[in-house]
Design an enzyme around this catalytic site. Structure first.
Site, PDB file in Angstrom:
ATOM      1  N   LYS A  23      12.052  -0.607  12.461  1.00  0.00           N
ATOM      2  CA  LYS A  23      12.221  -1.230  10.957  1.00  0.00           C
ATOM      3  C   LYS A  23      12.330  -2.859  10.500  1.00  0.00           C
ATOM      4  O   LYS A  23      11.033  -2.858  11.031  1.00  0.00           O
ATOM      5  CB  LYS A  23      13.260  -0.488  10.664  1.00  0.00           C
ATOM      6  CG  LYS A  23      13.057   1.101  10.982  1.00  0.00           C
ATOM      7  CD  LYS A  23      14.285   2.168   9.706  1.00  0.00           C
ATOM      8  CE  LYS A  23      13.072   3.024  10.189  1.00  0.00           C
ATOM      9  NZ  LYS A  23      14.365   3.983  11.491  1.00  0.00           N
ATOM     10  N   HIS A  67      19.011   1.220   8.626  1.00  0.00           N
ATOM     11  CA  HIS A  67      18.030   0.675   7.949  1.00  0.00           C
ATOM     12  C   HIS A  67      19.277  -0.579   7.857  1.00  0.00           C
ATOM     13  O   HIS A  67      18.602  -1.410   6.054  1.00  0.00           O
ATOM     14  CB  HIS A  67      18.393   1.588   6.789  1.00  0.00           C
ATOM     15  CG  HIS A  67      16.919   2.589   7.076  1.00  0.00           C
ATOM     16  ND1 HIS A  67      15.812   2.107   6.949  1.00  0.00           N
ATOM     17  CD2 HIS A  67      17.141   3.464   7.404  1.00  0.00           C
ATOM     18  CE1 HIS A  67      15.365   3.566   6.464  1.00  0.00           C
ATOM     19  NE2 HIS A  67      15.834   3.913   7.861  1.00  0.00           N
ATOM     20  N   SER A  91      19.379   6.314   4.197  1.00  0.00           N
ATOM     21  CA  SER A  91      17.312   6.059   3.957  1.00  0.00           C
ATOM     22  C   SER A  91      17.057   6.333   3.176  1.00  0.00           C
ATOM     23  O   SER A  91      15.619   5.797   2.483  1.00  0.00           O
ATOM     24  CB  SER A  91      16.723   6.151   5.521  1.00  0.00           C
ATOM     25  OG  SER A  91      16.281   7.412   5.455  1.00  0.00           O
TER      26      SER A  91
END
Length: 394
Positions: A241, A210, A182
């Site tokens: 996310k 991610h 990340s």
């Protein structure tokens, strides 16, 4: 304050002196390409809302409808009275989306790592962990009595060496790695990791926080990206996310998921995911399954921002994803850079030690599919303006 608590003030003072104390902004608007802070609008370049789902009208509409039907709270842990049919529906859909036999949802991505690692690994076992793995992996490893062996970041020679050195250990062995790192935006060398681990009989686990909604067909993640379905033992992920919501997931074999349902402490001792979270996650899945337009737009925006900042002279590292680290160096310099961006209308937070190594403090510029080219051009011009003022670029 009692004398016994003085250490907290002392530590906070030290953090302030060293530029490590965080100034946490408060948002007064929905998460989007822009946000309102202190009554003013700012270009938002530090959110993980990759696909712009956090305030999508279709997702909000479907969430409201499900609240009318089910209420808001589950009222209990999953194993007592907190499992609703919508939890099972979300898990079934996530498994299909990930191309796995089964899936289980948890309260967060952090909780998902806490569900997997301490549940599967015990005293006498070995965990091989990438040196740049996320804090949730590190903390989950600490909760086990297993021995943790770190290998150099994405260094397959070092990984092989560590596996060879410990080949005779009689306990179980697991390798755990982030899918997308990340802070730097690089991608784990998963095909090589799987190949090496198969040679040594090591379980493979990837935290794709991610990669969900970013890599693979329609955002199905790193396993799909590398066409490794059935070859990675455990996929761990988050819906906080790209999904734009909240919640964690673990996907893999039916046996794995059943084992976690019965033994994972974050499933046994913390209430189930809330109704709005479940509803919004299913609505986000609807959109990802219907079209890859948002994923494509995210990559287009990320490639553009990265190329323009690099062309302007910024150090953007070696990112392979839409994550764009703008490396400044020292913590205080990065904080000053962030403050000047804010003064000029850009919200982009400084990332400093211990989140990244000392001397590599940065602005992690995060684009979204919701950003227009005009948004990005505005952000780039302000980055360049501040960069020249601070002598970061010429």
């Amino acid at each position: 304050m009692a004398a016994s608590l003085a250490f907290m003030s002392e530590e906070l003072d030290r953090m302030k002196r060293e530029g490590l104390y965080g100034n946490i902004r408060t948002l007064e608007s929905p998460q989007g390409a822009t946000v309102k802070i202190g009554g003013k609008e700012y270009l938002n370049l530090c959110s993980n809302n990759y696909l712009g789902f956090a305030n999508d009208p279709k997702i909000c509409e479907k969430t409201k409808a499900m609240i009318d039907k089910y209420g808001v709270g589950p009222g209990a842990v999953r194993t007592i009275a907190g499992t609703m049919d919508i939890h099972l529906e979300l898990e079934k859909r996530l498994a299909a989306f990930k191309g796995a036999e089964a899936a289980i949802v948890l309260q967060s991505g952090f909780c998902a790592n806490l569900a997997v690692i301490p549940t599967l690994m015990v005293e006498g076992d070995l965990i091989f962990s990438d040196s740049l793995n996320h804090a949730s992996i590190i903390d989950a490893c600490r909760l086990t009595k297993a021995k943790v062996i770190r290998f150099e970041h994405s260094d397959m020679n070092d990984l092989r060496k560590k596996l060879e050195e410990n080949a005779s250990n009689p306990g179980k062995k697991m390798l755990i790695t982030d899918g997308v790192f990340s802070m730097d935006g690089d991608i784990a060398r998963l095909p090589e990791i799987v190949k090496i681990c198969n040679e040594f009989g090591v379980m493979t686990a990837v935290d794709d926080a991610h990669g969900e909604g970013v890599l693979g067909k329609g955002g199905r993640g790193i396993v799909d990206h590398f066409n490794l379905h059935g070859k990675v033992d455990i996929e761990i992920g988050t819906m906080s996310k790209a999904f734009g919501v909240m919640g964690g997931m673990v996907a893999g074999s039916a046996v794995l998921v059943d084992f976690l349902r019965q033994k994972a402490r974050t499933n046994l001792f913390s209430s189930a995911l809330t109704v709005p979270d479940v509803a919004a996650n299913m609505a986000a899945l609807d959109m990802m399954e219907a079209s890859d337009e948002r994923v494509n737009k995210l990559w287009e925006n990320g490639d553009y921002l990265k190329a323009e900042l690099k062309s302007a002279g910024f150090d953007v590292g070696n990112s392979e994803t839409p994550i764009t680290p703008v490396i400044i160096g020292e913590a205080q310099a990065a904080k000053d850079f962030s403050a000047k961006l804010f003064e000029n209308g850009v919200f982009a937070t400084a990332i400093v030690f211990p989140t990244v190594p000392r001397g590599t403090a940065r602005i992690r510029a995060m684009v979204s599919a919701a950003h227009s080219k005009a948004d990005l051009d505005k952000g780039i011009s302000i980055f360049v303006k501040v960069g020249k003022e601070m002598g970061v670029v010429k």
